[in-house]
Structures are given as structure tokens and as C-alpha cells.
Design a protein around this motif. Sequence first.
Motif, mmCIF file in Angstrom:
data_model
loop_
_atom_site.group_PDB
_atom_site.id
_atom_site.type_symbol
_atom_site.label_atom_id
_atom_site.label_comp_id
_atom_site.label_asym_id
_atom_site.label_seq_id
_atom_site.Cartn_x
_atom_site.Cartn_y
_atom_site.Cartn_z
ATOM 1 N N ARG A 246 24.692 15.947 -58.118
ATOM 2 C CA ARG A 246 25.807 15.256 -58.753
ATOM 3 C C ARG A 246 25.931 15.608 -60.225
ATOM 4 N N MET B 249 23.698 12.478 -51.474
ATOM 5 C CA MET B 249 23.741 13.558 -52.476
ATOM 6 C C MET B 249 22.748 13.243 -53.601
ATOM 7 N N SER B 250 21.922 14.202 -53.918
ATOM 8 C CA SER B 250 20.890 13.964 -54.913
ATOM 9 C C SER B 250 21.490 13.868 -56.313
ATOM 10 N N LEU B 251 20.713 13.253 -57.197
ATOM 11 C CA LEU B 251 21.161 13.097 -58.581
ATOM 12 C C LEU B 251 21.364 14.447 -59.243
ATOM 13 N N ARG B 252 20.516 15.411 -58.912
ATOM 14 C CA ARG B 252 20.614 16.744 -59.523
ATOM 15 C C ARG B 252 21.912 17.434 -59.118
#
Length: 277
Positions: A6, A1-4
Motif C-alpha cells: 500500500r 494487502m500488506s502495508l508495504r
Amino acid sequence: MSLRIRATRWLLGSAAWIVAILLLVLPLVSLFGEALRHGLGAALATLDDPDALSAIELSLLVVAICVPVNTVCGIFAAYLLTKYEFSGRGVILVLIELPLSVSPVVAGLVWVLLFGGRGWFGPMLTHNHVQITFALPGILLATLFVTFPFVVRTVMPVLDARGREGEEAATMLGAGFWDIFLRVTLPGIGWALLSGVLLCAARALGEFGAVSVVSGHIPGVTETVPLRIETLYNDYQGVAAFTLAALLALASGLAVGLRGMLEWQHRATGAPRGNAA
């Protein structure tokens, strides 16, 4: 899951909690705080008031009558609307939704226009010494009207999701209508039915607008708990008003909370889920 992703999820979750705290938690905390402002003894003294006890008894009586009636009627209405196609089905669906869209005050006024002293049937009822408005029958009619959709709209999606295969198979095996209904249909909608019953009970317990119009606000006679709360608050009896309000919120909250737990459990087990009205 990408930081954006999350970060977005965290922001949305935080926003949801902030809204819930501001709109739900803080009002309830302040409600219980006001009820206990002068101590638990002062709050419990509210229950020594005969009019308060009468209001609690009347509210429980209304729930005890309206919930079973709307449960039975709601089950058969949901069954009819999901299992059969007939002319006027859409009109019936609209009428079932009507109590959810019309103001409760309007709903109460309708009964006054029909059965009040100057209503359509008022003179006839007066002549026969029958009291509908400003009495228990009027309170029951108003409550039945505003709470009717809950069982129907909770059970219908589950009946739709189950389809007709079970009933058709039982019919081919020679089962009659009541055998099919009691042994096939009802067991399949048990959790949804209980969910609708709890919502119906919570609404019946807390209904104010429609009951206020038809009851006449007679202390000790036609005052339910919500009406008694208004009377106490208008008389500047804040502790008593907030105590009854806290009891009402606690009872309704327990009903809705139990309903939420049932829905969560059945969602977790993959059961078909109905949407309440």
C-alpha cells in the motif's frame, strides 16, 4: 494487502500526480492566466483581428480536409495490413511509422524539395501556374503526412484482436466485400476509429513544424493558428498570442479528452482495446 504494498502504491500514485501537475497542469494554468491577464475583454478582442480569424478558418479547413482523407486511407490501410499477408508488408508498416519518428520540419522540407520553385517539379508547376508550396495544397500535404499514422495505428490492434472469423462467416453466407466491410468490419471498430479520428484532428489542428516550412508564414493567407501564435508572440503581442494558444489547447484537449473517455468506457466493458501511435 500488506502495508508495504500500500505504501508503494501510494508513493507511485503521488509521484504520478506530482509529475502530471508540474508538466501538464501548471503550464496550462499559466497559459490561461496569461491570456486573461488583462481581462476577458482584452482576450476576446484578439478575435477581432482579421489575420487571427483567417488563421482559425484555415486551421479548421485543413482539419476538415485532412481528417476525412486520412480516415478513409487509414481504414483501408489497416484492413489491408491486418487481413492479408503479402510481400513488402513490413516495409509499408515502417513507412506508416515514419511520420512519427522523423522531425516535422524535415517532413515539411521534403515537400519544398519536391514542389518548391527550385524543387524537382517546381519549374513544371510554375510553367503551368500551379502553386503547391506557400499555398493551401502544401499545407494540406504536410498535415496529411504527419497525421496519417493515427487512424491506422489505432484501428490495427482492434482488427487484429477481432480476427477473421466474422468476415469468413459472412463470406460463406455469400456476402460480398462491401457488404462484409460495411456490416461486419466497420461496426466492430467504431470506437477505435473514432478514437483515431480525434487524435488525427488534434494533431492536424496543432501541427506547427511541417506547416511552418511549406506555408511561407503569409499573414491572412497561409498562417494557421500555431503559426499565427508565433507571429504574435514575436511581435510582443503576448495577450493575443496566449489567447489563441489557449483556444488551441482547449480544442486539442477536448479532442484528446473525449478520446480518453471512449477508451476508458470500452476498457470498462471489456472490449478489445487498441493502442494509438
